[in-house]
Write an enzyme that holds these catalytic residues in place. Structure first.
Site, short mmCIF file in Angstrom:
data_model
loop_
_atom_site.label_atom_id
_atom_site.label_comp_id
_atom_site.label_asym_id
_atom_site.label_seq_id
_atom_site.Cartn_x
_atom_site.Cartn_y
_atom_site.Cartn_z
N TYR A 181 -27.65 34.34 10.04
CA TYR A 181 -27.59 33.76 11.38
C TYR A 181 -27.53 34.88 12.42
CZ TYR A 181 -26.97 29.53 8.69
OH TYR A 181 -27.17 28.50 7.80
N ARG A 319 -17.27 22.27 -2.00
CA ARG A 319 -17.67 20.99 -2.59
C ARG A 319 -16.51 20.25 -3.26
NH1 ARG A 319 -23.51 22.87 -5.18
NH2 ARG A 319 -24.63 23.04 -3.18
#
Length: 350
Positions: A181, A319
């Site tokens: 990014y 997760r």
């Protein structure tokens, strides 16, 4: 394995954490796509993790400016409406004894004008990323090479967003300097071809990261700032550092210069060696005495081992926390964890 180390309270700088368990930052895209505000579902989502006993909650990526937006439903921290909405989240988390920090995230070139209100994608150099924009499924736009004024404004946007985060009741911020990014685009020679003071040698490529950290630390205190960094690039899955030692040493030298205290080295596989048998986190620890958040497909047992060995201080899970909103309770009581199912756990906030 007994999870005593993982479940014990710990003090990290100004934060008294319920456990050493961290909720890793995960893009959820449940904010209002037009206003960038979060609602009751997001409030309940984070409050449940605090009530469960998660030590440090790191939010999904929050953009400091509309030009940092890389997909649909991303929340912001650049309007008063967004600040007010996040204040409800932080109050709900604190009500349950939790600690929550805002991850500030600017995707740089990994976007498209359809997401940024027609504004161009920004990058250190005019190099188009390969692939398709997440969920939009259009090719990444050709970015605009940032001028010095663009850079100055970006530093300002991060600084203002950090101040807005504190105003909203967050306990601190994490700066997303990883995964290809904007900040990482400056740091990497594969995306930064500049010949001015923001390009060239790796210490100059880290200048934007340094300026953002310094500006934020000056306002909210560096003890409330976390920096996430990584070798990994979301749009360049095969990318690897040619000299991991030199790269890590450059980062850590800069971290010391600005007074950073907590870092979040990010990798997909915590136990995978990257240099002469040593893992990313082991290499970082060999040169860093501050706090380290470990991440990368950790299990409770592997996290305890890493904490006991001194490689990390806190362990981040992603997760498993989506599939188990009672993750801590399950560990405490020896209950099995629900397996992660993307079709179920990405589609809703539970």
């Amino acid at each position: 394995m007994i999870n005593n180390e993982l479940l014990q309270p710990v003090r990290i700088g100004p934060w008294q954490l319920q456990t050493r368990i961290v909720m890793a930052p995960m893009t959820r895209s449940f904010a209002n796509d037009v206003t960038g505000t979060v609602g009751e579902d997001v409030i309940a989502y984070y409050q449940r993790r605090a009530e469960d006993g998660i030590g440090l909650i790191i939010t999904e990526g929050i953009i400091p400016t509309i030009q940092g937006k890389g997909t649909f439903g991303v929340p912001g921290l650049y309007t008063s409406e967004q600040v007010s909405a996040w204040r409800k989240v932080t109050e709900a988390v604190h009500e349950k004894g939790g600690t929550i920090i805002a991850q500030l995230w600017h995707v740089g070139r990994l976007t498209h004008p359809d997401l940024t209100g027609g504004r161009p994608a920004l990058a250190p150099s005019a190099l188009r990323a390969e692939g398709l924009v997440h969920r939009l499924r259009k090719p990444y736009a050709m970015p605009k090479e940032m001028t010095n004024e663009d850079i100055r404004m970006t530093v300002h946007h991060f600084k203002q967003a950090a101040n807005n985060a504190i105003q909203a009741g967050f306990d601190g911020v994490e700066i997303h300097g990883a995964h290809g990014y904007l900040i990482d685009q400056f740091a990497s020679e594969s995306t930064n071809r500049r010949t001015d003071g923001y390009g060239g040698h790796r210490t100059q490529r880290l200048r934007l990261m340094r300026e953002i950290l310094s500006a934020i630390g000056e306002d909210i205190g560096m003890e409330r700032v976390v920096l996430r960094f990584s070798e990994l690039k979301d749009d360049e899955p095969s990318f690897r550092w040619l000299d991991p030692i030199a790269e890590i040493e450059s980062y850590i030298e800069m971290f010391h210069e600005v007074g950073l205290q907590v870092i979040h080295p990010s990798t997909n596989h915590f136990s995978q060696p990257i240099w002469e048998g040593l893992t990313f986190h082991e290499l970082v620890r060999s040169r860093w005495e501050g706090y380290i958040i470990g991440v990368g497909n950790l299990t409770p047992d592997s996290a305890v081992t890493a904490i006991r060995s001194g490689v990390i201080d806190l362990a981040a899970f992603g997760r498993p926390l989506l599939a188990n909103n009672d993750f801590v309770n399950r560990l405490k009581n020896g209950l099995p964890l629900n397996p992660y199912n993307s079709a179920i756990h990405l589609a809703q906030l539970i």
